[in-house]
Design an enzyme around this catalytic site. Structure first.
Site, PDB file in Angstrom:
ATOM      1  CG  HIS A 109       4.545 -21.315  -3.932  1.00  0.00           C
ATOM      2  ND1 HIS A 109       5.164 -20.762  -5.033  1.00  0.00           N
ATOM      3  CD2 HIS A 109       3.683 -22.241  -4.430  1.00  0.00           C
ATOM      4  CE1 HIS A 109       4.690 -21.309  -6.140  1.00  0.00           C
ATOM      5  NE2 HIS A 109       3.781 -22.212  -5.798  1.00  0.00           N
ATOM      6  CD  GLU A 145      -6.390 -35.566  22.769  1.00  0.00           C
ATOM      7  OE1 GLU A 145      -6.255 -34.395  23.171  1.00  0.00           O
ATOM      8  OE2 GLU A 145      -7.496 -36.042  22.459  1.00  0.00           O
ATOM      9  CE  LYS A 193      -7.999 -29.407  29.794  1.00  0.00           C
ATOM     10  NZ  LYS A 193      -9.036 -30.452  29.767  1.00  0.00           N
TER      11      LYS A 193
END
Length: 445
Positions: free
Chosen positions: A308, A287, A422
């Site tokens: 793995h 951010e 948003k």
């Protein structure tokens, strides 16, 4: 004190190229101190560890004690920086299996408000039925959808189960000092409240009540946590020479690697308790630096588990990556590998060794293999998983992030891109005030 080693980046970059960042790092550090670059209104975290008063910590601890005495479960409602810092510290310091025990010394801490999963929220409300629970609601505005939705559900359930008077005692708000829906609700309902400082962004807020209150409720020593951060603040101070300033060197090294085509930084741990420190770090750097089509992409893996799964790509995939490994010098517990008469698994050569010795050899072997495979490695060693060391680590990453962002040439303290999803979500949900956007997005669909 935590230590930094960048020697396994040499060969990909030079020591001299890192040292060439000295002036830029010094200018970035001075800009942080003097507030002379963009984002200067969000620098309240910079001297937070050394400026937190004993009275402030005492108030947080007193509120935590009220919750501890009146709750068997405490829900921390928040998203992003409003929950990741607390979760990182709590998970790093907690016994991995305490939550399974019937008798607990400390309340169980559960996190909500960081997703909109209906199953998650339904299962949470079912789990809380019949339990004495409280809520720490962390939101500056009180209208962040994920957190507000969870808090609406939790507030009603707490009041229904425990009565309004008890609910007032076990619901705590951490929000803006004067404005916003969460502040209005806290004042109206009479909740105990703490302030999110205006000059501290969410991802830098772990050493404010945002992080300190949940950590104290979980039973950990916030004075030692802050003390560790304050020690690192001093070590990374304005007067510390570049060659002795680990945060400046880390910022310079990662920027030089980026300039040489290493676009992805993988944060690695060999202790599963550090998983949420990785998640907190990903937000802090992603951010802060991902702007203007620039920035290192922050990723994280848990080793040796992910060797793995992701190990093949890291070893032989596109060479656009570097690793930063967090190593814990000394575990809190000791466990030795037993001998087995039949030795069917062939592990008797390890008999008598501490499990951590095996883990450390996995760490060293992995570093050698990855460096040989073309992956530069940075190594950070923390003494132990305790409050002081975690406090040092958190502040180290914060100050390094500020320096690194300014070296990169972005404002590390805003997040303009976060709002895009948003706006679309509100338009799709026909939120009042979004009529034009709703019409436009429906036309697109």
């Amino acid at each position: 004190m935590i230590s930094l080693n960048i020697e396994k980046t040499f060969g990909f970059i030079s020591k001299e190229s890192v040292e060439s960042y000295e002036a830029a790092a010094k200018a970035a550090r001075e800009a942080l101190e003097n507030g002379t670059r963009p984002g200067n209104d969000f620098l309240g975290w910079l001297h937070l560890p050394s400026s937190i008063s004993a009275a402030d910590l005492a108030e947080i601890k007193a509120t935590a004690q009220v919750l501890r005495e009146n709750c068997e479960v405490v829900i921390v409602a928040g998203i992003g920086g409003s929950y990741l810092g607390a979760r990182a510290v709590i998970e790093a310091l907690s016994n991995s299996f305490t939550w399974l025990q019937e008798k607990k010394e400390n309340p169980t801490i559960i996190f909500a408000g960081h997703n909109i999963g209906e199953d998650y929220l339904y299962e949470l409300t079912e789990f809380l039925k019949g339990k004495k629970f409280g809520v720490i609601n962390i939101s500056k505005s009180g209208t962040t959808t994920e957190t507000a939705l969870a808090f609406r559900l939790l507030k009603k359930q707490c009041e229904d189960q425990r009565g309004k008077e008890t609910a007032r005692k076990v619901i705590v708000a951490i929000t803006d000092a004067k404005k916003g829906a969460a502040r209005t609700t806290a004042d109206k309902e009479g909740y105990k409240s703490f302030v999110i400082p205006d000059n501290v962004g969410g991802r830098f807020s772990v050493l404010t009540p945002v992080g300190l209150l949940p950590i104290a409720v979980a039973g950990y020593d916030i004075e030692k946590l802050v003390g560790g951060a304050a020690a690192m603040e001093k070590v990374c101070g304005l007067d510390t020479p570049f060659a002795e300033n680990s945060a400046a060197i880390y910022a310079a090294t990662r920027n030089e690697l980026y300039q040489q085509g290493k676009k992805i930084e993988i944060l690695v741990n060999f202790n599963p308790k550090l998983h949420y420190v990785m998640e907190w770090w990903k937000q802090l750097y992603g951010e802060s630096e991902g702007k203007e089509n620039k920035g290192i992409f922050p990723a994280a893996v848990d080793f040796s588990t992910d060797l793995h799964s992701m190990g093949q790509w890291i070893q032989e995939g596109e060479r656009t990556i570097f690793e930063t490994v967090i190593s814990v010098a000394t575990p809190n517990n000791e466990l030795h590998v037993p001998s087995d008469a039949e030795n069917l698994d062939g592990l008797n050569f390890l008999a008598g060794k501490r499990v951590d010795e095996v883990n450390k050899m996995a760490e060293l072997g992995t570093q050698l293999a990855h460096v040989d495979g073309g992956v530069p490695n940075i190594r950070i060693v923390i003494p132990a998983l305790n409050e002081e060391s975690i406090g040092e680590l958190l502040y180290f990453f914060e100050i390094a992030c500020g320096i690194s962002g300014y070296i990169l040439g972005v404002n590390p303290f805003n997040q303009p891109g976060v709002e895009a999803y948003k706006k679309n979500m509100f338009a799709l949900l026909n939120k009042p005030g979004y009529e034009a956007e709703s019409k436009a997005i429906q036309a697109r669909l």
